[in-house]
Design a protein around this motif. Structure first.
Motif, mmCIF file in Angstrom:
data_model
loop_
_atom_site.group_PDB
_atom_site.id
_atom_site.type_symbol
_atom_site.label_atom_id
_atom_site.label_comp_id
_atom_site.label_asym_id
_atom_site.label_seq_id
_atom_site.Cartn_x
_atom_site.Cartn_y
_atom_site.Cartn_z
ATOM 1 N N CYS A 298 0.884 -1.320 0.152
ATOM 2 C CA CYS A 298 0.001 0.048 -0.066
ATOM 3 C C CYS A 298 0.767 1.172 0.118
ATOM 4 O O CYS A 298 1.994 1.188 0.171
ATOM 5 N N THR A 299 0.065 2.365 -0.287
ATOM 6 C CA THR A 299 0.900 3.699 -0.189
ATOM 7 C C THR A 299 0.809 4.172 1.323
ATOM 8 O O THR A 299 -0.095 3.601 2.092
ATOM 9 N N GLY A 300 1.388 5.342 1.521
ATOM 10 C CA GLY A 300 1.282 5.921 2.961
ATOM 11 C C GLY A 300 2.515 5.927 3.692
ATOM 12 O O GLY A 300 2.387 6.392 4.820
ATOM 13 N N SER A 301 3.563 5.574 3.125
ATOM 14 C CA SER A 301 4.751 5.548 3.952
ATOM 15 C C SER A 301 5.373 6.940 4.452
ATOM 16 O O SER A 301 6.059 6.957 5.377
ATOM 17 N N GLN A 302 4.711 8.002 3.719
ATOM 18 C CA GLN A 302 5.101 9.289 3.808
ATOM 19 C C GLN A 302 4.107 10.073 5.007
ATOM 20 O O GLN A 302 4.122 11.326 5.031
ATOM 21 N N GLY A 303 3.071 9.190 5.495
ATOM 22 C CA GLY A 303 2.028 9.776 6.280
ATOM 23 C C GLY A 303 1.035 10.762 5.505
ATOM 24 O O GLY A 303 0.189 11.381 6.246
ATOM 25 N N GLU A 304 0.818 10.402 4.107
ATOM 26 C CA GLU A 304 -0.209 11.350 3.429
ATOM 27 C C GLU A 304 -1.716 11.045 3.854
ATOM 28 O O GLU A 304 -2.041 9.671 4.209
ATOM 29 N N ILE A 329 4.544 -2.823 8.109
ATOM 30 C CA ILE A 329 5.825 -2.470 7.786
ATOM 31 C C ILE A 329 5.895 -1.261 7.170
ATOM 32 O O ILE A 329 5.096 -1.155 6.126
ATOM 33 N N ILE A 330 6.689 -0.255 7.846
ATOM 34 C CA ILE A 330 6.770 1.204 6.913
ATOM 35 C C ILE A 330 8.251 1.020 6.401
ATOM 36 O O ILE A 330 9.293 1.318 7.115
ATOM 37 N N SER A 331 8.305 0.815 5.158
ATOM 38 C CA SER A 331 9.458 0.481 4.270
ATOM 39 C C SER A 331 9.778 1.679 3.881
ATOM 40 O O SER A 331 10.101 1.753 2.406
ATOM 41 N N ALA A 332 10.190 2.684 4.389
ATOM 42 C CA ALA A 332 10.790 3.881 4.167
ATOM 43 C C ALA A 332 11.075 4.897 5.048
ATOM 44 O O ALA A 332 10.784 4.418 6.505
#
Length: 555
Positions: A298-304, A329-332
């Motif tokens: 999924c998208t969202g690794s930058q807290g958007e 898992i936040i892979s960024a």
């Protein structure tokens, strides 16, 4: 001036004041090329702004010279301004890049209804001639496949632009940096090197992307329920490793998030992302499969705030939700400025009770940019006579400049510029040139507009203290106040109480005083009086400064 003494101009229009909106123009006589056309995302101090673009007025003013646009790789900080630029140009200009990058760009062209763009695919070792420019592409490793550096030859001298890079010896797709080409150009003579500065303050070497795969597989294998992995949708190597780890441990992959769906589709169609159709399932079918056999990409690794992960964390996603038994898992790594947004999502996930992994708990992310030892290696191979650090904030550019001094580049030949500054090269020698118009423009809804500090200041004020409207009706015949109404939105509770009476009385009294002064005050003066009286009252009573909108009418 004899033709041999024409200066090559190197003009950075973006990319030297932060991580984003990379764009550099190269101009020689009647010819110009552009390397990259990126955007930047807004921060908390730019409410309502959707995107930030470099001001490319100089390119538009000289568009008759523009022979081609070169895109080094597919990240939005290098491609995002391209649709806006092409719409502003009055003629079609060819765009050169890799097959993958052109595939990603085509999606942007479709969104902006750009028909039949002139795109040209290039590969490692491709050489093209654009007017006075001869451009050779060479492969680099980065956090997206098919990234290039470029070597530019002109009658005035040569320039090497690294693009974004790190020296990954074990890349996921097996395509290593073209060290032979870099050394070859260095031997033939690099008059000016432009090099990625993002990690110039970080010592050592950046780990290989392959290091991430082992930890991802371990976490995915040992997770009890579903696994949700948030990553950059353009990080195809990372997505490949997530897919490989999922399939290896018997899990199916679900893809969600607009950009993730788009980029995985393009990458699979072009052969950059390999996963069998049977191992991908639709988000609406996920409930038919046991939790321990599902991985959600999924998208969202930058807290958007509108990303798939954010919506799942708050229970607002239309087809997926996260439970206590799941693993995220936040892979960024958060881009500077996004730390608060990422922490907000982590807090929401923590309330759910699921297990959370980020780079602090294992190697679930590595950077795509070169650290100090790799930057020094690039300088050693290229052996530039002059050096200009690019792609970074001021501290990164300065740190990279110091590395160049350590590697033997004379300090007098190192140029740390701001956007809009320029360099000139004549007979292989580099000097500072004249600055050109530069800055930023905003994409605000469907409108591209110049940066207006007044608009942003008003929005910040509205967001901080709210707005008050004071309406005053004056009798034309008697020149007296007939009615006063004061109301507001987004105010503090103390300001709300004032509106019930005190603020209304204060406005009425002040306007009556002005009308009775006998000076023949006009409507504008009355409006100023209303604004000032109300602002002063609210500050004295509540220590807030809402935006005050005065309305004065004569009847």
């Amino acid at each position: 001036m004899p033709k041999k003494d024409i200066a090559l101009k190197i003009i950075p229009l973006g990319g030297l004041d932060g991580i984003g909106k990379n764009m550099t123009a190269f101009e020689y006589g009647d010819d110009m090329i552009l390397v990259d056309a990126g955007l930047m995302f807004p921060d908390e101090g730019q409410p309502g702004i959707d995107l930030i673009l470099p001001d490319y007025t100089y390119v538009l003013e000289n568009e008759q010279k523009l022979r081609g646009i070169i895109i080094t790789h597919g990240h939005e900080d290098h491609t995002g301004a391209l649709p806006y630029l092409l719409q502003d140009l009055t003629r079609k200009v060819p765009v050169y890049s890799s097959k993958l990058t052109l595939g990603i760009i085509q999606g942007k062209f479709d969104e902006h209804n750009i028909k039949n763009p002139k795109t040209r695919e290039v590969n490692d070792g491709s050489t093209i001639t654009l007017g006075a420019f001869t451009v050779t592409f060479f492969s680099m490793t980065h956090s997206i496949p098919a990234a290039f550096g470029v070597f530019i030859q002109t009658p005035a001298g040569t320039v090497m632009h690294t693009g974004d890079f790190k020296f990954d010896q074990t890349p996921i797709d097996g395509r290593r940096p073209n060290f032979h080409a870099i050394n070859k150009f260095g031997s033939s003579g690099v008059d000016l090197l432009l090099s990625d500065s993002t990690n110039a303050t970080r010592p050592g070497f950046t780990p290989s992307e392959a290091a991430v795969g082992r930890d991802l597989r371990h976490v995915i294998k040992n997770a009890k329920g579903r696994v949700f992995v948030a990553a950059f949708s353009s990080h195809i190597h990372r997505l490949q490793q997530i897919c490989d780890a999922s399939v290896a441990v018997g899990r199916k992959v679900v893809v969600t998030g607009r950009s993730m769906l788009t980029n995985t589709k393009v990458a699979r169609e072009l052969g950059y992302l390999k996963i069998d159709e049977e191992n991908i399932i639709d988000a609406y079918d996920v409930d038919r499969i046991p939790d321990e056999r599902v991985v959600v990409l999924c998208t969202g690794s930058q807290g958007e705030p509108l990303s798939a992960l954010a919506r799942m964390a708050t229970g607002e996603h239309k087809s997926l939700s996260i439970h206590e038994s799941d693993t995220v898992i936040i892979s960024a790594t958060p881009i500077p400025g996004n730390e608060k947004s990422v922490q907000s999502i982590i807090n929401s996930l923590s309330k759910i009770g699921c297990e959370i992994f980020d780079k602090s708990k294992g190697t679930v992310h590595v950077s795509g940019h070169a650290s100090q030892e790799e930057l020094k290696l690039m300088l050693a191979m290229a052996r530039p006579r002059a050096f200009m650090p690019v792609h970074g904030e001021a501290q990164h550019l300065r740190a990279h400049a110091e590395l160049a001094v350590q590697m033997g580049v004379p300090r007098s030949n190192i140029f740390v510029l701001d956007n809009g500054d320029s360099l000139e090269m004549v007979k292989h020698k580099v000097r500072r040139g004249r600055a050109v118009e530069s800055g930023v423009v905003y994409v605000d809804g469907g409108t591209v507009t110049e940066a207006n500090p007044v608009v942003l200041r008003d929005r910040q004020k509205l967001g901080a203290d709210g707005v008050i409207t004071a309406s005053v009706v004056i009798s034309k015949r008697s020149r007296t106040v007939s009615a006063v109404e004061v109301f507001g939105r987004g105010l503090s509770s103390s300001a709300d109480q004032l509106l019930l009476g005190e603020a209304q009385d204060a406005v009425g009294t002040h306007v009556s005083k002005l009308l009775g002064s006998g000076d023949g005050v006009n409507i504008d003066a009355l409006r100023r009086g209303v604004r000032n009286s109300l602002s002063n009252l609210l500050w004295n009573r509540t220590h807030t400064r809402p935006m005050v909108i005065p309305v004065v009418m004569e009847v």
